[in-house]
Design a protein around this motif. Sequence first.
Motif, mmCIF file in Angstrom:
data_model
loop_
_atom_site.group_PDB
_atom_site.id
_atom_site.type_symbol
_atom_site.label_atom_id
_atom_site.label_comp_id
_atom_site.label_asym_id
_atom_site.label_seq_id
_atom_site.Cartn_x
_atom_site.Cartn_y
_atom_site.Cartn_z
ATOM 1 N N GLU A 180 44.385 39.057 45.891
ATOM 2 C CA GLU A 180 45.101 38.395 46.986
ATOM 3 C C GLU A 180 44.168 37.578 47.879
ATOM 4 O OE1 GLU A 180 48.720 41.584 47.808
ATOM 5 O OE2 GLU A 180 46.738 41.963 48.632
ATOM 6 N N ALA A 181 42.896 37.957 47.947
ATOM 7 C CA ALA A 181 41.934 37.252 48.814
ATOM 8 C C ALA A 181 40.632 37.032 48.057
ATOM 9 C CB ALA A 181 41.681 38.052 50.088
ATOM 10 N N PRO A 182 40.624 36.085 47.115
ATOM 11 C CA PRO A 182 39.389 35.809 46.364
ATOM 12 C C PRO A 182 38.380 35.047 47.211
ATOM 13 C CG PRO A 182 41.102 34.255 45.738
ATOM 14 C CD PRO A 182 41.747 35.237 46.687
ATOM 15 N N ASP A 183 37.141 35.050 46.768
ATOM 16 C CA ASP A 183 36.095 34.278 47.450
ATOM 17 C C ASP A 183 36.432 32.796 47.309
ATOM 18 O OD1 ASP A 183 33.742 32.885 48.154
ATOM 19 O OD2 ASP A 183 32.515 34.617 47.634
ATOM 20 N N PRO A 184 36.572 32.054 48.422
ATOM 21 C CA PRO A 184 36.951 30.636 48.326
ATOM 22 C C PRO A 184 35.944 29.779 47.592
ATOM 23 C CG PRO A 184 37.262 31.465 50.565
ATOM 24 C CD PRO A 184 36.501 32.508 49.822
ATOM 25 N N TRP A 185 34.715 30.273 47.428
ATOM 26 C CA TRP A 185 33.673 29.471 46.779
ATOM 27 C C TRP A 185 33.348 29.962 45.369
ATOM 28 C CZ3 TRP A 185 33.701 30.506 52.009
ATOM 29 C CH2 TRP A 185 33.717 29.384 52.847
ATOM 30 N N ILE A 186 34.243 30.765 44.778
ATOM 31 C CA ILE A 186 34.090 31.212 43.389
ATOM 32 C C ILE A 186 35.401 30.931 42.663
ATOM 33 C CG2 ILE A 186 33.705 33.163 41.866
ATOM 34 C CD1 ILE A 186 31.927 34.403 43.916
ATOM 35 N N ALA A 187 35.306 30.243 41.517
ATOM 36 C CA ALA A 187 36.496 29.845 40.773
ATOM 37 C C ALA A 187 37.105 31.043 40.042
ATOM 38 C CB ALA A 187 36.140 28.736 39.782
ATOM 39 N N ARG A 188 38.248 30.802 39.419
ATOM 40 C CA ARG A 188 38.954 31.873 38.694
ATOM 41 C C ARG A 188 38.105 32.454 37.572
ATOM 42 N NH1 ARG A 188 44.521 32.227 39.554
ATOM 43 N NH2 ARG A 188 45.428 30.524 40.757
ATOM 44 N N ASN A 189 37.282 31.599 36.945
ATOM 45 C CA ASN A 189 36.443 32.062 35.830
ATOM 46 C C ASN A 189 35.076 32.548 36.310
ATOM 47 O OD1 ASN A 189 35.478 29.622 36.666
ATOM 48 N ND2 ASN A 189 35.435 28.664 34.637
ATOM 49 N N ASN A 190 34.976 32.881 37.617
ATOM 50 C CA ASN A 190 33.753 33.418 38.230
ATOM 51 C C ASN A 190 32.611 32.414 38.284
ATOM 52 O OD1 ASN A 190 34.842 35.974 38.806
ATOM 53 N ND2 ASN A 190 34.423 36.673 36.723
ATOM 54 N N VAL A 191 32.897 31.133 38.133
ATOM 55 C CA VAL A 191 31.884 30.086 38.272
ATOM 56 C C VAL A 191 31.794 29.700 39.751
ATOM 57 C CG1 VAL A 191 31.237 27.727 37.667
ATOM 58 C CG2 VAL A 191 32.221 29.236 35.936
ATOM 59 N N LYS A 192 30.568 29.631 40.264
ATOM 60 C CA LYS A 192 30.382 29.268 41.668
ATOM 61 C C LYS A 192 30.701 27.796 41.883
ATOM 62 C CE LYS A 192 26.818 32.756 42.412
ATOM 63 N NZ LYS A 192 25.399 33.012 42.757
ATOM 64 N N CYS A 193 31.433 27.510 42.953
ATOM 65 C CA CYS A 193 31.810 26.140 43.258
ATOM 66 C C CYS A 193 30.632 25.380 43.870
ATOM 67 C CB CYS A 193 33.001 26.121 44.207
ATOM 68 S SG CYS A 193 34.444 26.995 43.549
ATOM 69 N N ARG A 194 30.794 24.082 44.026
ATOM 70 C CA ARG A 194 29.704 23.215 44.451
ATOM 71 C C ARG A 194 29.119 23.610 45.803
ATOM 72 N NH1 ARG A 194 31.182 17.001 45.142
ATOM 73 N NH2 ARG A 194 32.106 17.828 47.066
ATOM 74 N N GLY A 195 29.944 24.054 46.713
ATOM 75 C CA GLY A 195 29.454 24.386 48.051
ATOM 76 C C GLY A 195 29.138 25.847 48.264
ATOM 77 N N TYR A 196 28.957 26.604 47.176
ATOM 78 C CA TYR A 196 28.755 28.052 47.313
ATOM 79 C C TYR A 196 27.497 28.384 48.112
ATOM 80 C CZ TYR A 196 27.935 32.933 46.057
ATOM 81 O OH TYR A 196 27.694 34.279 46.109
#
Length: 300
Positions: free
Chosen positions: A260-276
């Motif tokens: 319900e509250a995932p890390d906003p800087w980690i994608a669904r496939n657990n890949v870190k987003c650009r601004g992580y």
Amino acid sequence: MHLTEKGCPEMRDDGLSNFETNVSRSQVNWEVNEEKPDCALVQPEKGHTMLQLEGTCAKEVVAGEMIEGFTFEPRCLVLVMALDNERAMFDSMLAAGRLLTDEFEVQVNYTIATGSDPDVKLASTNCHNSHVLLRNYELDTTGQEDYDELRNVREDVKMYKDLIAFTKHLMNSQAMVTTDKDGFATLLSPKPSPPPPPPPVPELAPPAPPELVKPRVLIKRYEDALFEGQSRVLALLHKLDDCLVVDRAEGTVCGFTTNEAPDPWIARNNVKCRGYATRSAREEDYCGYCKIFAIQTDTL
């Protein structure tokens, strides 16, 4: 203590030498507030107050408080001592236990824009949005481990209930009659008594082949695991009792599960987003599906 838009002059500012330049001490001055002419305050839109311990002049700002909303690059740190003279300042420092031989140190934690020609207002807005998004995420993770465990244990409880029901149904469905070649049914004879237990196994004997676990033994194992799971559910519900009510007490912070509250800087496939790394909140710096969630929940 204030940060101002113009740089600090090396010499005493007479009000004329630095006029229309980028160096001035006049952005912190008297009579900024007509109702409090004797208070040295920073001019609106020309600086930000970082520390304000004198509550009679302006709103108090304590050490460690986050200051946001910069639209300019600060160039001067202005320190205002609200005492009558230097003697009174020294006396107050001695009363506070300060050694006058120690250096006067001011520590400021700040975030900077790393671009070659950054837009200060845009960078400040980005930092503010990043702070809001990160703070909301941190609040959402309150008690998250307990919520996740409660969900998993409830799933285990349901699984063991289903296994117990299935195993009992399987036992009741075993053949109780048989038919001969003429089609006549006869009741099966009761099963013989179990054989005596095997002799003790020698210490260096090879491992025995696995035995078939009987249904009643399985049911007993499932019931033990079910009881343990139900006990853990009750313990978790008691721990989360303040949140699992219709009318929560004011100030109670309740989080959500990881789904319900995932890390906003980690994608669904657990890949870190650009601004992580910097927790940036620019467009596409955090993950899209979290961005939609944030907009829907009004956290931006």
